[in-house]
Enzyme design. Structure first.
Site, short mmCIF file in Angstrom:
data_model
loop_
_atom_site.label_atom_id
_atom_site.label_comp_id
_atom_site.label_asym_id
_atom_site.label_seq_id
_atom_site.Cartn_x
_atom_site.Cartn_y
_atom_site.Cartn_z
CB SER A 1 -8.72 39.41 21.26
OG SER A 1 -9.10 40.32 20.67
N GLY B 1 -4.69 38.63 14.15
CA GLY B 1 -5.54 39.94 13.68
C GLY B 1 -4.07 41.60 13.51
N GLY B 2 -4.77 42.10 14.75
CA GLY B 2 -4.77 43.29 14.83
C GLY B 2 -3.23 43.42 15.79
CE LYS C 1 -8.66 40.59 11.07
NZ LYS C 1 -10.19 40.83 12.13
N GLY D 1 -11.13 41.28 17.01
CA GLY D 1 -11.24 42.55 17.20
C GLY D 1 -11.47 42.99 18.15
CD GLU E 1 -10.06 33.56 13.66
OE1 GLU E 1 -8.85 34.03 13.70
OE2 GLU E 1 -11.03 34.37 12.30
CD GLU F 1 -12.61 40.94 9.28
OE1 GLU F 1 -12.24 40.73 9.20
OE2 GLU F 1 -12.94 40.60 10.76
CG ASN G 1 -6.74 38.04 8.68
OD1 ASN G 1 -6.22 39.10 7.62
ND2 ASN G 1 -7.59 37.61 8.74
CG HIS H 1 -12.04 35.81 8.90
ND1 HIS H 1 -12.25 37.17 8.88
CD2 HIS H 1 -10.64 35.93 9.28
CE1 HIS H 1 -11.73 37.53 10.29
NE2 HIS H 1 -10.80 36.61 10.14
C1 PEP Z 1 -8.69 37.80 12.86
O1 PEP Z 1 -9.32 38.47 12.23
O2 PEP Z 1 -8.78 36.50 12.02
C2 PEP Z 1 -8.36 38.02 14.19
C3 PEP Z 1 -8.58 36.63 15.23
O3 PEP Z 1 -8.39 39.23 14.33
P1 PEP Z 1 -7.93 39.92 16.20
O4 PEP Z 1 -6.62 38.96 16.46
O5 PEP Z 1 -7.42 41.49 16.03
O6 PEP Z 1 -8.82 39.89 16.56
#
Ligand code: PEP
Length: 259
Positions: free
Chosen positions: A220, A241-242, A11, A180, A174, A103, A9, A101
């Site tokens: 993460s 994500g990251g 973002k 993040g 999640e 967010e 993802n 999600h």
């Molecule tokens: C996400 O936003 O779906 C996510 C898991 O981000 P990160 O891996 O950066 O924590």
């Protein structure tokens, strides 16, 4: 048997040309690995066609590589300024869409009812829904995380029929405190919640259906922790994500899914 999946993802990150380079780099190496897992790229909407072009050029298998969107309207067409319909996404090669999600739930105030409508519209278009759930830190600290996640699933998914559900829904647990933040749930915490989620699905639709639904962990995930998380019986991969923004970091996570 349920699929092993790593979904990236992105973002609201990267320019379209950077996304194209990223996907090309990831695909070149991951195609050579010849693993049997699935990889899903979820770039911003503006990048979808460029990413699809690279996937087509490199002749990736449709079973192992999918294009995903980060959002879609709950409507099919009409006067909805700024929205993109599932049908439009499908038309350019998108197969799945992230729904729920944290967010979007918190910053864009998407309610369980809104999510339910999105799920229905996506499934009516034969698209796959990556449904996210997960508790905030205060809920975890109050030890109410199981009930919290069960309610999220109940509110937006329990109206669905179980038949063929594993081809329509991917779940992603999640925990918000791990997104993040660099903090990951331990493998024990992830497995405990994933096994619980599977029991919730089994109670509603039976264990044959529940056993076939992939449940991804997100929060993460990176090369350093992915193998341990993915070794858990009920963790079928990750929503990343990251670490999905860098080819080597994403490849490290993909490699951790080797069966
Ligand atoms: C996400 O936003 O779906 C996510 C898991 O981000 P990160 O891996 O950066 O924590």
């Amino acid at each position: 048997m349920r699929n092993k999946i790593v979904a990236g993802n992105w973002k609201m990150n990267l320019m379209p040309s950077e996304g194209e380079v990223l996907v090309r780099d990831v695909l070149k190496e991951s195609l050579a690995l010849k693993y049997n897992q699935s990889v899903i790229f979820c770039p911003p909407a503006t990048h979808l066609m460029a990413v699809k072009k690279v996937m087509t050029e490199l002749e990736v298998s449709e079973t192992n590589y999918m294009l995903g969107a980060q959002n879609a309207s709950h409507k099919l067409s009409g006067a909805h300024t700024g929205e993109i319909s599932p049908e439009m996404l499908k038309n350019i090669g998108v197969r799945c869409v992230i729904v729920g999600h944290s967010e979007r739930r918190s910053m864009y105030h998407e309610s369980p009812e809104d999510l339910k409508k999105k799920v229905d519209t996506l499934l009516s278009e034969n698209m796959i829904c990556i449904f996210c759930c997960g508790e905030p830190l205060a809920v975890r600290e109050a030890e109410a995380h199981m009930e919290y996640v069960e309610k999220q699933i109940e509110e937006s998914l329990f109206h669905l029929k179980g038949e063929g559900l594993s081809n329509k829904i991917i779940l992603a647990y999640e925990p918000i405190w791990a997104i993040g933040t660099g903090k990951t749930a331990s493998a024990e915490q992830a497995e405990e919640m994933h096994a619980f989620i599977r029991s919730v699905l089994a109670k509603k639709w039976g264990s044959d259906v529940a056993d076939d639904i992939s449940i991804l962990y997100g929060g993460s995930v990176k090369g350093e922790n992915a193998a341990e998380l993915f070794s858990c019986e009920n963790v079928d991969g990750g929503l990343v994500g990251g670490a999905s923004l860098n080819p080597n970091a994403f490849l490290d996570v993909i490699k951790a899914l080797k069966d």
